[in-house]
Design a protein around this motif. Structure first.
Motif, PDB file in Angstrom:
ATOM      1  N   ALA A  88     -22.758   4.012  46.291  1.00 22.63           N
ATOM      2  CA  ALA A  88     -23.028   5.446  46.296  1.00 22.63           C
ATOM      3  C   ALA A  88     -22.100   6.137  45.317  1.00 22.63           C
ATOM      4  CB  ALA A  88     -22.856   6.020  47.698  1.00 22.63           C
ATOM      5  N   VAL A  89     -22.680   6.847  44.360  1.00 19.45           N
ATOM      6  CA  VAL A  89     -21.856   7.569  43.386  1.00 19.45           C
ATOM      7  C   VAL A  89     -21.138   8.726  44.059  1.00 19.45           C
ATOM      8  CG1 VAL A  89     -21.874   8.826  41.200  1.00 19.45           C
ATOM      9  CG2 VAL A  89     -23.468   6.914  41.554  1.00 19.45           C
ATOM     10  N   GLY A 119     -27.309   8.416  44.160  1.00 22.37           N
ATOM     11  CA  GLY A 119     -26.722   9.320  43.175  1.00 22.37           C
ATOM     12  C   GLY A 119     -27.819  10.089  42.475  1.00 22.37           C
ATOM     13  N   GLY A 120     -27.680  10.280  41.172  1.00 24.87           N
ATOM     14  CA  GLY A 120     -28.684  10.988  40.396  1.00 24.87           C
ATOM     15  C   GLY A 120     -29.745  10.034  39.868  1.00 24.87           C
ATOM     16  N   THR A 121     -30.993  10.460  39.973  1.00 26.94           N
ATOM     17  CA  THR A 121     -32.094   9.662  39.420  1.00 26.94           C
ATOM     18  C   THR A 121     -32.740  10.345  38.219  1.00 26.94           C
ATOM     19  OG1 THR A 121     -33.711  10.693  40.916  1.00 26.94           O
ATOM     20  CG2 THR A 121     -32.618   8.675  41.682  1.00 26.94           C
ATOM     21  N   HIS A 122     -32.517  11.651  38.069  1.00 27.95           N
ATOM     22  CA  HIS A 122     -33.087  12.429  36.977  1.00 27.95           C
ATOM     23  C   HIS A 122     -32.041  13.452  36.522  1.00 27.95           C
ATOM     24  CE1 HIS A 122     -36.635  10.808  39.036  1.00 27.95           C
ATOM     25  NE2 HIS A 122     -37.267  10.920  37.876  1.00 27.95           N
ATOM     26  N   TYR A 157     -29.424  16.818  39.125  1.00 29.14           N
ATOM     27  CA  TYR A 157     -28.124  17.478  38.943  1.00 29.14           C
ATOM     28  C   TYR A 157     -28.260  18.933  39.398  1.00 29.14           C
ATOM     29  CZ  TYR A 157     -24.012  19.426  36.701  1.00 29.14           C
ATOM     30  OH  TYR A 157     -22.828  20.066  36.462  1.00 29.14           O
ATOM     31  N   PRO A 158     -27.298  19.499  40.113  1.00 28.81           N
ATOM     32  CA  PRO A 158     -25.988  18.933  40.451  1.00 28.81           C
ATOM     33  C   PRO A 158     -25.922  18.322  41.855  1.00 28.81           C
ATOM     34  CG  PRO A 158     -25.957  21.282  40.893  1.00 28.81           C
ATOM     35  CD  PRO A 158     -27.343  20.960  40.399  1.00 28.81           C
ATOM     36  N   ARG A 159     -27.023  18.378  42.596  1.00 30.73           N
ATOM     37  CA  ARG A 159     -26.971  17.968  43.999  1.00 30.73           C
ATOM     38  C   ARG A 159     -26.891  16.449  44.167  1.00 30.73           C
ATOM     39  NH1 ARG A 159     -31.140  19.999  48.761  1.00 30.73           N
ATOM     40  NH2 ARG A 159     -30.235  18.772  50.462  1.00 30.73           N
ATOM     41  N   GLY A 160     -27.616  15.700  43.351  1.00 30.83           N
ATOM     42  CA  GLY A 160     -27.659  14.247  43.526  1.00 30.83           C
ATOM     43  C   GLY A 160     -28.456  13.888  44.758  1.00 30.83           C
ATOM     44  N   GLY A 161     -27.991  12.889  45.484  1.00 31.27           N
ATOM     45  CA  GLY A 161     -28.654  12.491  46.721  1.00 31.27           C
ATOM     46  C   GLY A 161     -29.864  11.611  46.544  1.00 31.27           C
ATOM     47  N   CYS A 229     -35.386  18.228  47.787  1.00 35.68           N
ATOM     48  CA  CYS A 229     -34.955  17.290  46.740  1.00 35.68           C
ATOM     49  C   CYS A 229     -34.238  18.018  45.605  1.00 35.68           C
ATOM     50  CB  CYS A 229     -36.156  16.546  46.157  1.00 35.68           C
ATOM     51  SG  CYS A 229     -36.876  15.322  47.242  1.00 35.68           S
ATOM     52  N   GLY A 230     -34.379  19.333  45.578  1.00 42.12           N
ATOM     53  CA  GLY A 230     -33.860  20.096  44.450  1.00 42.12           C
ATOM     54  C   GLY A 230     -32.664  20.953  44.799  1.00 42.12           C
ATOM     55  N   PRO A 231     -32.436  21.951  43.947  1.00 45.49           N
ATOM     56  CA  PRO A 231     -33.321  22.347  42.859  1.00 45.49           C
ATOM     57  C   PRO A 231     -33.291  21.333  41.718  1.00 45.49           C
ATOM     58  CG  PRO A 231     -31.295  23.611  42.766  1.00 45.49           C
ATOM     59  CD  PRO A 231     -31.235  22.804  44.029  1.00 45.49           C
TER      60      PRO A 231
END
Length: 338
Positions: A88-89, A119-122, A157-161, A229-231
Motif C-alpha cells: 500500500a502506497v 494507491g493511485g491508478t490514474h 490524485y490526490p485521494r488515491g485509494g 472514487c473521486g474527485p
C-alpha cells in the motif's frame, strides 16, 4: 557494489526502480546517491519507498536509507521468493510504478505470484491501469509468462485509494521481434469522471475529436464512476493494431482547462498514429529491461526518450548487455539488444 548517481540522465524515480529490479535479477548490490537529483523536490517520495519495500519483500533484500526524503540508499539483494504479496502506497502514488520494481523479477521466478497494490491508478506522470492492461502486459506475455491484471478500484490524485491485483505465471523469457504493429483496427476515446461535473467530459471529448477527426463519433464516450472514487478525471485514448495497442492519457488538474488537456493528449496520439513505430514513448522504456533479460530481441519505436537512454545505460552496467539503435526506412527507430 555498483554506485549510481541518481541525478544522471532523467534523474527521477525510474533510476531507483530499475536499479532495484536489476539488483534482484543479477544479485548485484548497489548504492544510489542523489536520489531523484533531477527533480524539483529531490529525495524519495512515498511511492518510491513503497517500490523499494516491495523489492525487499519479494527478494529478501537488506536496504539502508529507506525512508521518505532520503537521498541515499544501499540495497543488498537476496533470493526472489514468489508468492502472494500486498503493498500500500498510502497516497495517490502510482500502483503501476510500484509494480515496475518487481514485475520482471517475478516473471522469471520459479513459481506463480499474486500481487495486490493500493494507491493511485490514474495520476499524472505515471502509466494508468489501462496502459498496463492493454499495452504493456500483452507484449510481455509474448516473452513467455502468463500475466493478468485486475482493477478493483479506481484511485485518482490526490485521494488515491485505488487497488490493482496482478497474477504472474513465470516462464523463461524468449526473444521476440516487435518491429511491425500491423493494420489499424480502430480507435477509442473515453473520459473517466468521478465526482466532478459532466460537462468536463463533453469538453474533453469535443477537443479530442477535433484532432482525431478520422475516428468515428461513436468512438468517443464518457464513463461515469461512483462519486466516492473521486474527485477525478482521466482522458484515455486507445489505438488498436494487429500486434499492439497504444494508450495515451491525460489527467484533470486544477487550473488546466479541459480543452487543453484533451488537445495535448490527442496530439500525442496523432503523432504516434502518423509514425509506423510499434512502441510509443512510454512502452519504449518499459520494454528495455525484459528484452535485455531475454538476451535479445528488437522493437521499433518513436524518438528515444531520456528515460530510455537512462535505462539503457543502467541495464548495461548491471548486465553487460547493450543496445543498438538504428533508423528504419519509414522514419522510426529500431532498438535491438546486443
Amino acid at each position: 557494489m555498483i554506485t549510481i548517481d541518481g541525478s544522471d540522465g532523467e534523474g527521477g524515480g525510474q533510476v531507483l526502480r530499475n536499479s532495484a529490479a536489476l539488483s534482484l535479477l543479477t544479485g548485484e548490490p548497489f548504492t544510489i546517491q542523489n536520489i531523484r537529483g533531477g527533480r524539483a523536490k529531490p529525495g524519495m517520495m512515498r511511492q518510491h519507498v513503497t517500490s523499494l519495500e516491495a523489492a525487499c519483500a519479494i527478494g529478501g533484500a537488506e536496504c539502508s536509507g529507506l525512508m521518505v526524503g532520503s537521498r541515499e540508499l544501499t540495497f543488498r539483494p537476496g533470493r526472489v521468493i514468489p508468492g502472494e504479496y500486498s503493498f500500500a502506497v498510502g497516497t495517490a502514488g502510482s500502483t503501476g510504478l510500484v509494480l515496475q520494481a518487481i514485475l520482471v523479477p517475478l516473471m522469471m521466478a520459479d513459481a506463480p505470484s499474486r500481487i495486490m497494490i493500493e494507491g493511485g491508478t490514474h495520476a499524472m506522470a505515471a502509466p494508468p491501469f489501462e496502459f498496463l492492461q492493454k499495452t504493456l502486459l500483452p507484449v510481455l506475455e509474448r516473452l513467455g509468462p502468463t500475466l493478468s491484471i485486475t482493477l478493483e478500484r479506481h484511485g485518482f490524485y490526490p485521494r488515491g485509494g485505488g487497488r490493482i491485483v496482478v497474477d504472474i505465471e513465470p516462464s523463461a523469457l524468449r526473444t521476440i521481434q516487435c518491429t511491425q504493429r500491423g493494420a489499424f483496427l480502430g480507435g477509442k476515446a473515453e473520459v473517466l469522471l468521478a465526482g466532478i461535473p459532466f460537462d468536463i467530459a463533453d469538453r474533453e471529448l469535443t477537443a479530442a475529436r477535433k484532432v482525431l477527426s478520422e475516428w468515428p463519433e461513436e468512438a468517443f464516450a464518457p464513463a461515469l464512476l461512483p462519486a466516492d472514487c473521486g474527485p477525478g478525471n482521466a482522458l484515455l485514448l486507445e489505438a488498436s493494431f494487429e500486434h499492439v495497442t497504444e494508450v495515451v492519457s491525460g489527467f484533470g488538474k486544477l487550473g488546466v482547462p479541459a480543452e487543453r488537456l484533451a488537445k495535448t493528449a490527442a496530439k500525442r496520439m496523432a503523432g504516434y498514429l502518423a509514425s509506423q513505430a510499434f512502441a510509443g514513448p512510454y512502452l519504449q522504456d518499459q520494454l528495455l529491461l525484459p528484452f535485455a533479460m531475454a538476451g535479445g530481441g528488437a522493437f521499433t519505436t518513436v524518438k528515444l526518450s531520456q528515460h530510455s537512454r537512462t535505462a539503457m545505460a543502467l541495464i548495461e552496467r548491471f548486465t553487460g548487455r547493450g543496445f543498438r539503435v538504428s533508423d528504419t526506412e519509414d522514419g522510426a527507430h529500431q532498438i535491438e539488444v546486443c
